[in-house]
Write a protein that holds these residues in place. Structure first.
Motif, PDB file in Angstrom:
ATOM      1  N   UNK A 159      43.189  25.616  41.650  1.00 54.07           N
ATOM      2  CA  UNK A 159      43.059  26.365  40.412  1.00 54.07           C
ATOM      3  C   UNK A 159      44.594  26.608  39.807  1.00 54.07           C
ATOM      4  N   UNK A 160      45.384  25.831  40.644  1.00 55.58           N
ATOM      5  CA  UNK A 160      46.786  25.555  39.796  1.00 55.58           C
ATOM      6  C   UNK A 160      47.499  26.861  39.969  1.00 55.58           C
ATOM      7  N   UNK A 161      47.145  27.785  41.167  1.00 57.27           N
ATOM      8  CA  UNK A 161      47.762  29.280  41.206  1.00 57.27           C
ATOM      9  C   UNK A 161      49.236  29.255  41.897  1.00 57.27           C
ATOM     10  N   UNK A 162      49.869  30.438  41.514  1.00 54.70           N
ATOM     11  CA  UNK A 162      51.157  30.657  41.975  1.00 54.70           C
ATOM     12  C   UNK A 162      51.037  31.561  43.385  1.00 54.70           C
ATOM     13  N   UNK A 163      52.302  31.615  44.093  1.00 56.90           N
ATOM     14  CA  UNK A 163      52.219  32.523  45.276  1.00 56.90           C
ATOM     15  C   UNK A 163      51.820  33.835  44.881  1.00 56.90           C
ATOM     16  N   UNK A 164      52.098  34.324  43.764  1.00 57.00           N
ATOM     17  CA  UNK A 164      51.602  35.650  43.305  1.00 57.00           C
ATOM     18  C   UNK A 164      49.948  35.786  43.131  1.00 57.00           C
ATOM     19  N   UNK A 165      49.477  34.392  42.548  1.00 56.67           N
ATOM     20  CA  UNK A 165      48.110  34.359  42.363  1.00 56.67           C
ATOM     21  C   UNK A 165      47.227  34.326  43.679  1.00 56.67           C
ATOM     22  N   UNK A 166      48.122  33.640  44.807  1.00 55.92           N
ATOM     23  CA  UNK A 166      47.283  33.724  46.195  1.00 55.92           C
ATOM     24  C   UNK A 166      47.429  34.978  47.007  1.00 55.92           C
ATOM     25  N   UNK A 167      48.360  35.894  46.588  1.00 56.34           N
ATOM     26  CA  UNK A 167      48.737  37.059  47.201  1.00 56.34           C
ATOM     27  C   UNK A 167      47.248  38.217  46.543  1.00 56.34           C
ATOM     28  N   UNK A 168      47.074  38.081  45.219  1.00 55.24           N
ATOM     29  CA  UNK A 168      46.273  38.637  44.810  1.00 55.24           C
ATOM     30  C   UNK A 168      44.971  38.392  45.041  1.00 55.24           C
ATOM     31  N   UNK A 169      44.581  37.098  45.423  1.00 54.07           N
ATOM     32  CA  UNK A 169      43.182  36.568  45.855  1.00 54.07           C
ATOM     33  C   UNK A 169      42.952  37.208  47.137  1.00 54.07           C
ATOM     34  N   UNK A 170      43.717  37.350  48.068  1.00 53.07           N
ATOM     35  CA  UNK A 170      43.522  38.126  49.251  1.00 53.07           C
ATOM     36  C   UNK A 170      43.477  39.609  49.097  1.00 53.07           C
ATOM     37  N   UNK A 171      44.818  40.059  48.578  1.00 52.32           N
ATOM     38  CA  UNK A 171      44.884  41.335  48.436  1.00 52.32           C
ATOM     39  C   UNK A 171      43.870  42.333  47.494  1.00 52.32           C
ATOM     40  N   UNK A 172      43.304  41.661  46.727  1.00 52.21           N
ATOM     41  CA  UNK A 172      42.286  42.501  45.790  1.00 52.21           C
ATOM     42  C   UNK A 172      41.452  43.012  46.655  1.00 52.21           C
ATOM     43  N   UNK A 173      40.817  42.256  47.783  1.00 49.90           N
ATOM     44  CA  UNK A 173      39.679  42.612  48.579  1.00 49.90           C
ATOM     45  C   UNK A 173      40.086  44.048  49.262  1.00 49.90           C
ATOM     46  N   UNK A 174      41.026  44.075  50.281  1.00 53.45           N
ATOM     47  CA  UNK A 174      41.467  45.025  50.840  1.00 53.45           C
ATOM     48  C   UNK A 174      41.780  46.230  50.397  1.00 53.45           C
ATOM     49  N   UNK A 175      42.628  45.874  49.091  1.00 51.99           N
ATOM     50  CA  UNK A 175      42.952  47.111  48.315  1.00 51.99           C
ATOM     51  C   UNK A 175      41.751  47.947  47.639  1.00 51.99           C
ATOM     52  N   UNK A 176      41.040  47.108  47.096  1.00 60.29           N
ATOM     53  CA  UNK A 176      39.705  47.851  46.480  1.00 60.29           C
ATOM     54  C   UNK A 176      39.093  48.429  47.480  1.00 60.29           C
ATOM     55  N   UNK A 177      39.004  47.826  48.847  1.00 60.88           N
ATOM     56  CA  UNK A 177      38.017  48.297  49.591  1.00 60.88           C
ATOM     57  C   UNK A 177      38.734  49.764  50.065  1.00 60.88           C
ATOM     58  N   UNK A 178      39.913  49.874  50.295  1.00 63.73           N
ATOM     59  CA  UNK A 178      40.761  50.993  50.766  1.00 63.73           C
ATOM     60  C   UNK A 178      40.372  52.154  49.945  1.00 63.73           C
ATOM     61  N   UNK A 179      40.342  51.668  48.435  1.00 65.17           N
ATOM     62  CA  UNK A 179      40.420  52.874  47.605  1.00 65.17           C
ATOM     63  C   UNK A 179      38.893  53.535  47.643  1.00 65.17           C
ATOM     64  N   UNK A 180      37.858  52.515  47.782  1.00 66.98           N
ATOM     65  CA  UNK A 180      36.457  53.095  47.421  1.00 66.98           C
ATOM     66  C   UNK A 180      35.745  53.179  48.732  1.00 66.98           C
ATOM     67  N   UNK A 181      36.223  53.050  49.890  1.00 66.99           N
ATOM     68  CA  UNK A 181      35.406  53.346  51.272  1.00 66.99           C
ATOM     69  C   UNK A 181      34.867  54.633  51.360  1.00 66.99           C
ATOM     70  N   UNK A 182      35.619  55.588  51.273  1.00 65.35           N
ATOM     71  CA  UNK A 182      35.408  57.052  51.343  1.00 65.35           C
ATOM     72  C   UNK A 182      34.240  57.413  50.197  1.00 65.35           C
ATOM     73  N   UNK A 183      34.607  57.046  49.043  1.00 63.17           N
ATOM     74  CA  UNK A 183      33.943  57.290  47.830  1.00 63.17           C
ATOM     75  C   UNK A 183      32.253  56.858  48.320  1.00 63.17           C
ATOM     76  N   UNK A 184      32.384  55.358  48.462  1.00 59.63           N
ATOM     77  CA  UNK A 184      30.808  54.874  48.958  1.00 59.63           C
ATOM     78  C   UNK A 184      30.407  55.336  50.048  1.00 59.63           C
TER      79      UNK A 184
END
Length: 471
Positions: free
Chosen positions: A49-74
């Motif tokens: 996908x011609x991504x940068x290091x920042x993009x690679x970080x966000x591909x992984x980080x987006x999942x646990x970050x969102x999970x951390x924010x929503x676990x208690x709410x869910x």
């Protein structure tokens, strides 16, 4: 708690319980395997996908970050409208967003799909434990069932690197997302058929402001850490995000004590064992997330190993986690949580310190990888028991949920920190010479995280602190 379920002809209660446990374990293992498998696929995703290091970080980080924010709410939503219903919604969202990730034409599309995956994932892990607790009414059976379910989390984490490496080599990076669809396709109708509906008699009130403040603290902080090397640490965006994170934290600390049912109950932090377990979970998960991210790029970009070879190289660490996780239960019974946690922290710290000096050795120091995994395995299981020690049942359930949340926070911060260190040197991935300085700093950071775990363990599990229970 009310429980209802569609009739399942000729299925004894014990068989239904086993089937419910199997469904919950399969869904949980699928969700926990995701981040580790995707991490190994990052170099291939970046090239595709011609991504940068920042993009690679966000591909992984987006999942646990969102999970951390929503676990208690869910979890609260499941208590309110029904656990089986929320679990089914989670499976559907997770499967559909996984398929959307597999056809992503750009990094932006993939990152957005990963956020959607995490929304579904937040409805799986905490809700699965609540379903198991409702189905297994006998205390002894419940303990064994939750133990098996906890093992499925470790199994998913351990299998992730090898499964991800194999799929990328054999098929391509989209396959790490395809594998989720058939698991969800089987689990979804089984959930409808055999899982009883249940909900809390006293469901907590949903608080949007509390949720917004928690998301602001985590999201703005991680954005600043991840984007700092690219935008500049002194840029208005970076400084603004850091300031915004601090502001949200200050507002949360002021708001939560005044709310009757806050998302994060500040009274829990009066318990030294809980506070220690919460911090240890962040530190150890940060060390593990950083370990996987750093080694993925070192093995594939610097050593030019294939994704499968990368997965195989990480297998000793994963197998040690898988072996020492269950072993820690026996150690706790014989030696106590304090000694078990201390042993895990010592092993992890020793291994990380050794890898700081030998990470680029040839052949790879796989034995040290295994020692690191053994340490993490010993640390993973005792944390929930330590966090809930001495707490009344309602607070114990909330404490366990917050420890799960803290693991996701740690994984997010670990990947963000290590990724930013690599990104700070733009040519870091071009040769072993240019990679060495940020890698050495990264290993020092991982060692520091493990050493801090040892220190917090000794302080928070001291005998005089164990009986400290919040009002």
């Amino acid at each position: 708690m009310s429980i209802s379920a569609p009739a399942v002809p000729n299925m004894p209660r014990t068989n239904r319980q086993a089937a419910v446990l199997a469904v919950c374990c399969a869904a949980t293992a699928m969700a926990s395997m995701d981040t580790a498998a995707v991490t190994v696929a990052l170099p291939a995703i970046g090239r595709g996908l011609h991504g940068s290091m920042s993009g690679a970080q966000w591909v992984v980080v987006a999942y646990p970050l969102t999970l951390a924010c929503l676990l208690t709410l869910s979890s609260s939503l499941a208590d309110l409208i029904g656990r089986r219903a929320v679990f089914q919604i989670g499976l559907t969202i997770f499967a559909m967003s996984s398929l959307a990730s597999s056809i992503a034409p750009s990094m932006g599309w993939l990152i957005a799909s990963r956020v959607a995956q995490a929304v579904g994932g937040s409805m799986l892990t905490p809700v699965a434990m609540a379903i198991i607790s409702a189905v297994f009414t006998d205390p002894g059976q419940r303990v064994r069932a939750i133990g098996a379910w906890s093992g499925s989390i470790v199994l998913g984490l351990a299998a992730g690197p090898l499964v991800g490496g194999f799929l990328v080599d054999a098929v391509g990076w989209p396959a790490v997302f395809w594998i989720n669809a058939p698991i969800a396709a089987v689990a979804l109708p089984l959930t409808r058929l055999i899982v009883p509906e249940s909900r809390s008699k006293r469901p907590p009130a949903l608080d949007p402001l509390d949720q917004l403040l928690v998301s602001g603290v985590l999201g703005l902080l991680v954005f600043a850490i991840t984007e700092g090397p690219h935008r500049g640490w002194a840029s208005p965006v970076t400084i603004g995000c850091l300031a915004g994170s601090v502001t949200c934290l200050a507002a949360l600390l002021r708001y939560a004590p005044r709310h009757p049912h806050p998302l994060i109950d500040p009274r829990l932090f009066r318990s030294a064992p809980f506070t220690g377990a919460f911090v240890i979970a962040i530190l150890t998960s940060a060390a593990m997330g950083g370990f996987l991210f750093l080694n993925t790029f070192y093995l594939q970009e610097i050593r030019q190993d294939s994704p499968l070879a990368t997965g195989l190289a990480l297998t000793p660490m994963a197998l040690a986690m898988l072996l020492f996780g269950p072993m820690s239960r026996r150690l706790i019974a014989r030696r106590g949580a304090r000694r078990t946690l201390t042993a895990g922290a010592v092993l992890a710290t020793t291994a990380a310190a050794t890898l700081t000096a030998t990470f680029n050795a040839n052949p790879l120091p796989l034995t040290v990888y295994a020692i690191f995994g053994a340490g993490l395995g010993l640390l993973h299981t005792p944390l929930t028991a330590t966090a809930t020690a001495g707490l009344p049942p309602p607070q114990a359930a909330e404490a366990a949920s917050l420890v799960a949340m803290s693991r996701q926070i740690g994984q997010t911060l670990g990947i963000a920190l290590i990724g930013s260190m690599i990104a700070a040197q733009p040519d870091a991935l071009t040769s072993s010479t240019t990679f060495h300085p940020p890698a050495h700093l990264s290993w020092l950071t991982i060692t520091t995280l493990c050493a801090a775990t040892l220190l917090i363990t000794r302080i928070s599990t001291a005998p005089k602190r164990i009986n400290t229970v919040p009002d």
